[in-house]
Design a protein around this motif. Structure first.
Motif, PDB file in Angstrom:
ATOM      1  N   VAL A 189       0.841  -1.200   0.000  1.00 38.42           N
ATOM      2  CA  VAL A 189       0.000   0.000   0.000  1.00 38.42           C
ATOM      3  C   VAL A 189       0.878   1.254   0.000  1.00 38.42           C
ATOM      4  CG1 VAL A 189      -1.646   1.361   1.353  1.00 38.42           C
ATOM      5  CG2 VAL A 189      -1.994  -1.102   1.067  1.00 38.42           C
ATOM      6  N   GLY A 190       1.926   1.236   0.813  1.00 33.71           N
ATOM      7  CA  GLY A 190       2.828   2.383   0.863  1.00 33.71           C
ATOM      8  C   GLY A 190       3.471   2.664  -0.475  1.00 33.71           C
ATOM      9  N   ARG A 191       3.913   1.627  -1.177  1.00 33.75           N
ATOM     10  CA  ARG A 191       4.541   1.817  -2.494  1.00 33.75           C
ATOM     11  C   ARG A 191       3.515   2.272  -3.525  1.00 33.75           C
ATOM     12  NH1 ARG A 191       9.533   3.034  -1.449  1.00 33.75           N
ATOM     13  NH2 ARG A 191      10.792   1.314  -0.646  1.00 33.75           N
ATOM     14  N   ALA A 192       2.308   1.733  -3.456  1.00 36.66           N
ATOM     15  CA  ALA A 192       1.274   2.116  -4.415  1.00 36.66           C
ATOM     16  C   ALA A 192       0.894   3.593  -4.261  1.00 36.66           C
ATOM     17  CB  ALA A 192       0.047   1.231  -4.243  1.00 36.66           C
ATOM     18  N   VAL A 193       0.742   4.034  -3.007  1.00 38.73           N
ATOM     19  CA  VAL A 193       0.352   5.419  -2.756  1.00 38.73           C
ATOM     20  C   VAL A 193       1.453   6.380  -3.193  1.00 38.73           C
ATOM     21  CG1 VAL A 193      -0.202   7.075  -0.930  1.00 38.73           C
ATOM     22  CG2 VAL A 193      -1.231   4.816  -0.904  1.00 38.73           C
TER      23      VAL A 193
END
Length: 236
Positions: A189-193
């Motif tokens: 999620v952190g990388r996607a955001v």
């Protein structure tokens, strides 16, 4: 007091408020695992009061400490102490836990960070704990300096681990968190955001081509470090 008034005057969206609630719940659950009984919790830097409200709902005696009187006043009936930390104007061994989320990195330097953590240890009873959440410099990189004008003390898991050991803590928990998400899910999620663009070309924060909301979401799910140190029950 003008310090941090720019945060106090900004409105929070419902989803932003929900993210804060989820992060507070995750931290409180970790603290409950580290210390029992939890009869008095002190929070340094309560922000908009997500943990404040959670403690009130769970009937946990709670005290807020903040340098901004307006932020404390906004917490309504919660007991509060208006002060810059360090020092902490509270008695020795007055609580079971101290929580400080995204506070330690605002220390002007290493001596102040050491003093801040030492003061938190002082007001916690033996067997109590101090829980610190701070951004991971290895993830946020240059945004550590850009996102907040008072960020001064770089934090990472390794640096916090060493600092807690030198302050005489037993490490009860050390891990990464993306707001309230952990493990592979939190990482993804952190990388996607991170891929969400928040500015067009060289747009500045006062431009319509710059989205402060998107920038805040990116920071919300950036990797942070949660470390919980327990004060030994025997004299160190």
């Amino acid at each position: 007091m003008p310090y941090y008034d720019f945060w106090r005057t900004k409105r929070v969206t419902r989803i932003g408020q929900r993210f804060g609630e989820l992060a507070a719940a995750y931290t409180l659950n970790r603290v409950r695992t580290a210390v029992q009984p939890l009869q008095h919790l002190v929070e340094v830097g309560p922000g908009r009061g997500a943990l404040t409200e959670l403690c009130q709902r769970q009937h946990i005696p709670y005290t807020a400490v903040d340098a901004n009187a307006g932020l404390l006043h906004a917490l309504d009936t919660t007991p509060g102490v208006c002060a810059f930390v360090p020092p902490l104007p509270m008695r020795d061994q007055v609580c079971d836990a101290v929580v400080a989320s995204h506070v330690l990195e605002h220390a002007p330097g290493l001596p102040q960070a050491e003093a801040m953590l030492g003061e938190m240890r002082r007001i916690v009873r033996p067997g109590g704990c101090v829980a610190i959440t701070s951004p991971d410099l290895l993830w946020v990189r240059e945004h550590f300096w850009d996102c907040d004008y008072s960020h001064n003390f770089p934090t990472s898991a390794r640096r916090l681990y060493q600092l807690f050991l030198d302050q005489g803590f037993e490490i009860a928990h050390l891990g990464y968190v993306h707001n309230h998400l952990t493990g592979v899910v939190g990482h993804l999620v952190g990388r996607a955001v991170e891929l969400a663009p928040y500015q067009i070309f060289e747009a500045q924060p006062n431009s319509k081509l710059y989205s402060d909301k998107i920038y805040k979401v990116r920071l919300t799910f950036a990797r942070a470090v949660l470390i919980i140190g327990r004060r030994p029950t025997e004299a160190a």
